[in-house]
Write a protein that holds these residues in place. Structure first.
Motif, PDB file in Angstrom:
ATOM      1  N   ALA A  16       0.829  -1.207   0.000  1.00 35.37           N
ATOM      2  CA  ALA A  16       0.000   0.000   0.000  1.00 35.37           C
ATOM      3  C   ALA A  16       0.866   1.260   0.000  1.00 35.37           C
ATOM      4  O   ALA A  16       0.586   2.215  -0.733  1.00 35.37           O
ATOM      5  N   ALA A  17       1.926   1.267   0.782  1.00 39.78           N
ATOM      6  CA  ALA A  17       2.823   2.430   0.841  1.00 39.78           C
ATOM      7  C   ALA A  17       3.546   2.640  -0.489  1.00 39.78           C
ATOM      8  O   ALA A  17       3.717   3.781  -0.934  1.00 39.78           O
ATOM      9  N   VAL A  18       3.952   1.545  -1.119  1.00 35.59           N
ATOM     10  CA  VAL A  18       4.651   1.642  -2.404  1.00 35.59           C
ATOM     11  C   VAL A  18       3.733   2.246  -3.457  1.00 35.59           C
ATOM     12  O   VAL A  18       4.129   3.163  -4.182  1.00 35.59           O
ATOM     13  N   THR A  19       2.514   1.765  -3.559  1.00 30.39           N
ATOM     14  CA  THR A  19       1.608   2.285  -4.586  1.00 30.39           C
ATOM     15  C   THR A  19       1.175   3.722  -4.286  1.00 30.39           C
ATOM     16  O   THR A  19       0.916   4.488  -5.212  1.00 30.39           O
ATOM     17  N   LYS A  20       1.126   4.083  -3.011  1.00 30.07           N
ATOM     18  CA  LYS A  20       0.766   5.467  -2.654  1.00 30.07           C
ATOM     19  C   LYS A  20       1.893   6.432  -3.019  1.00 30.07           C
ATOM     20  O   LYS A  20       1.648   7.499  -3.566  1.00 30.07           O
ATOM     21  N   SER A  21       3.133   6.054  -2.728  1.00 32.45           N
ATOM     22  CA  SER A  21       4.256   6.956  -2.979  1.00 32.45           C
ATOM     23  C   SER A  21       4.798   6.861  -4.408  1.00 32.45           C
ATOM     24  O   SER A  21       5.499   7.763  -4.854  1.00 32.45           O
TER      25      SER A  21
ATOM     26  N   ARG B  93       3.996  -1.226  -9.621  1.00 32.35           N
ATOM     27  CA  ARG B  93       3.164  -2.419  -9.789  1.00 32.35           C
ATOM     28  C   ARG B  93       3.637  -3.455  -8.792  1.00 32.35           C
ATOM     29  O   ARG B  93       4.832  -3.575  -8.526  1.00 32.35           O
ATOM     30  N   TYR B  94       2.696  -4.231  -8.246  1.00 31.96           N
ATOM     31  CA  TYR B  94       3.091  -5.274  -7.305  1.00 31.96           C
ATOM     32  C   TYR B  94       2.208  -6.495  -7.466  1.00 31.96           C
ATOM     33  O   TYR B  94       1.114  -6.438  -8.032  1.00 31.96           O
ATOM     34  N   GLN B  95       2.711  -7.601  -6.949  1.00 34.35           N
ATOM     35  CA  GLN B  95       1.942  -8.832  -6.855  1.00 34.35           C
ATOM     36  C   GLN B  95       2.417  -9.585  -5.616  1.00 34.35           C
ATOM     37  O   GLN B  95       3.557  -9.428  -5.186  1.00 34.35           O
ATOM     38  N   VAL B  96       1.526 -10.352  -5.037  1.00 37.67           N
ATOM     39  CA  VAL B  96       1.881 -11.189  -3.896  1.00 37.67           C
ATOM     40  C   VAL B  96       1.929 -12.620  -4.396  1.00 37.67           C
ATOM     41  O   VAL B  96       0.977 -13.102  -5.016  1.00 37.67           O
TER      42      VAL B  96
ATOM     43  N   THR C  14       7.753  -3.369  -8.470  1.00 37.10           N
ATOM     44  CA  THR C  14       8.659  -2.553  -9.256  1.00 37.10           C
ATOM     45  C   THR C  14       8.294  -1.095  -9.047  1.00 37.10           C
ATOM     46  O   THR C  14       7.118  -0.737  -9.053  1.00 37.10           O
ATOM     47  N   THR C  15       9.324  -0.260  -8.830  1.00 37.65           N
ATOM     48  CA  THR C  15       9.109   1.174  -8.669  1.00 37.65           C
ATOM     49  C   THR C  15      10.014   1.938  -9.630  1.00 37.65           C
ATOM     50  O   THR C  15      10.961   1.381 -10.189  1.00 37.65           O
ATOM     51  N   PHE C  16       9.702   3.225  -9.779  1.00 35.72           N
ATOM     52  CA  PHE C  16      10.467   4.126 -10.628  1.00 35.72           C
ATOM     53  C   PHE C  16      10.603   5.449  -9.890  1.00 35.72           C
ATOM     54  O   PHE C  16       9.681   5.854  -9.191  1.00 35.72           O
ATOM     55  N   PRO C  17      11.722   6.161 -10.049  1.00 35.41           N
ATOM     56  CA  PRO C  17      11.838   7.472  -9.399  1.00 35.41           C
ATOM     57  C   PRO C  17      10.963   8.493 -10.120  1.00 35.41           C
ATOM     58  O   PRO C  17      10.560   8.260 -11.263  1.00 35.41           O
ATOM     59  N   PRO C  18      10.692   9.615  -9.469  1.00 31.04           N
ATOM     60  CA  PRO C  18       9.914  10.649 -10.167  1.00 31.04           C
ATOM     61  C   PRO C  18      10.681  11.175 -11.375  1.00 31.04           C
ATOM     62  O   PRO C  18      11.914  11.082 -11.437  1.00 31.04           O
ATOM     63  N   ALA C  19       9.975  11.726 -12.327  1.00 33.40           N
ATOM     64  CA  ALA C  19      10.601  12.241 -13.549  1.00 33.40           C
ATOM     65  C   ALA C  19      11.649  13.307 -13.240  1.00 33.40           C
ATOM     66  O   ALA C  19      12.577  13.505 -14.019  1.00 33.40           O
ATOM     67  N   SER C  20      11.528  13.979 -12.108  1.00 29.45           N
ATOM     68  CA  SER C  20      12.473  15.039 -11.744  1.00 29.45           C
ATOM     69  C   SER C  20      13.781  14.499 -11.158  1.00 29.45           C
ATOM     70  O   SER C  20      14.711  15.273 -10.926  1.00 29.45           O
ATOM     71  N   ALA C  21      13.872  13.202 -10.927  1.00 24.09           N
ATOM     72  CA  ALA C  21      15.089  12.618 -10.353  1.00 24.09           C
ATOM     73  C   ALA C  21      16.258  12.810 -11.310  1.00 24.09           C
ATOM     74  O   ALA C  21      16.085  12.780 -12.531  1.00 24.09           O
ATOM     75  N   PRO C  22      17.480  12.995 -10.768  1.00 25.32           N
ATOM     76  CA  PRO C  22      18.641  13.224 -11.636  1.00 25.32           C
ATOM     77  C   PRO C  22      18.989  12.033 -12.527  1.00 25.32           C
ATOM     78  O   PRO C  22      19.580  12.201 -13.586  1.00 25.32           O
ATOM     79  N   GLU C  23      18.604  10.841 -12.112  1.00 23.73           N
ATOM     80  CA  GLU C  23      18.864   9.654 -12.929  1.00 23.73           C
ATOM     81  C   GLU C  23      17.638   8.752 -12.884  1.00 23.73           C
ATOM     82  O   GLU C  23      17.069   8.508 -11.825  1.00 23.73           O
ATOM     83  N   GLN C  24      17.260   8.253 -14.034  1.00 24.78           N
ATOM     84  CA  GLN C  24      16.107   7.360 -14.110  1.00 24.78           C
ATOM     85  C   GLN C  24      16.557   5.903 -14.012  1.00 24.78           C
ATOM     86  O   GLN C  24      17.636   5.544 -14.470  1.00 24.78           O
ATOM     87  N   PHE C  25      15.718   5.079 -13.405  1.00 24.95           N
ATOM     88  CA  PHE C  25      15.981   3.657 -13.281  1.00 24.95           C
ATOM     89  C   PHE C  25      14.682   2.947 -12.960  1.00 24.95           C
ATOM     90  O   PHE C  25      13.696   3.573 -12.562  1.00 24.95           O
ATOM     91  N   ALA C  26      14.696   1.648 -13.138  1.00 23.06           N
ATOM     92  CA  ALA C  26      13.604   0.790 -12.675  1.00 23.06           C
ATOM     93  C   ALA C  26      14.180  -0.014 -11.518  1.00 23.06           C
ATOM     94  O   ALA C  26      15.312  -0.497 -11.592  1.00 23.06           O
TER      95      ALA C  26
END
Length: 177
Positions: free
Chosen positions: A82-87, A92-95, A109-121
């Protein structure tokens, strides 16, 4: 003759790099090292990285956290989801429940915001179990992909296929070499 053997042994010893024995764990065939000591607080934390990587930029990371005051593994994993999907709205997640061990695993799987200095998955696996006298022990394995181009999805799928099984049975017990 003894001097010759002693000289040879010294020469060999100087040629072999000296590394202090660092605590490490194994997840499948992956070896991860603990670059810093555990933090003693309300939560105990040990983190591990591939040799030569740093917390500033890593490709794989494993951790063990102990929450002394928590008991319910499934509630903990649901709260993390719940915290991951909120922030991270794009997360995306699965149990999963691993077939052999019956371990309940949160896969997300998470991703940084578009404003982050470097993008990653960042792909994560988490499992938790209550250990009487210790608390809730949470195991985590994560992989970051910094090249998020067209091949990133295939890399993630390959890592998931390779690591879910070994992660579900990994003990996270430290070894020294």
């Amino acid at each position: 003759m003894k001097n010759c053997l002693l000289s040879l042994l010294l020469l060999v010893a100087m040629a072999v790099p000296c590394h202090a024995a660092t605590p490490h764990i194994k997840i499948g065939d992956l070896i991860l090292h603990r670059p810093s000591p555990a933090i003693e607080a309300k939560e105990e934390l040990r983190e591990y990285l591939p040799e030569g990587e740093s917390f500033e930029r890593w490709t794989r990371l494993a951790s063990v956290r102990v929450f002394k005051d928590l008991k319910d593994p499934v509630s903990y994993l649901k709260n993390v989801a719940a915290a991951v999907t909120k922030s991270h709205p794009l997360a995306r997640y699965q149990v999963l429940q691993e077939e052999k061990t019956k371990a309940v695993i949160l896969d997300f799987t998470t991703f940084p915001p578009a404003s982050a200095p470097e993008q990653f998955a960042e792909w994560n696996l988490m499992r938790a179990q209550f250990v009487k006298g210790k608390g809730l022990v949470v195991y985590q394995y994560a992989m970051r992909i910094y090249d998020v181009g067209s091949g990133a999805s295939e890399k993630l799928k390959a890592e998931r296929a390779k690591m879910v099984g070994p992660f579900s049975i990994a003990t996270f017990e430290e070894e020294k070499a």
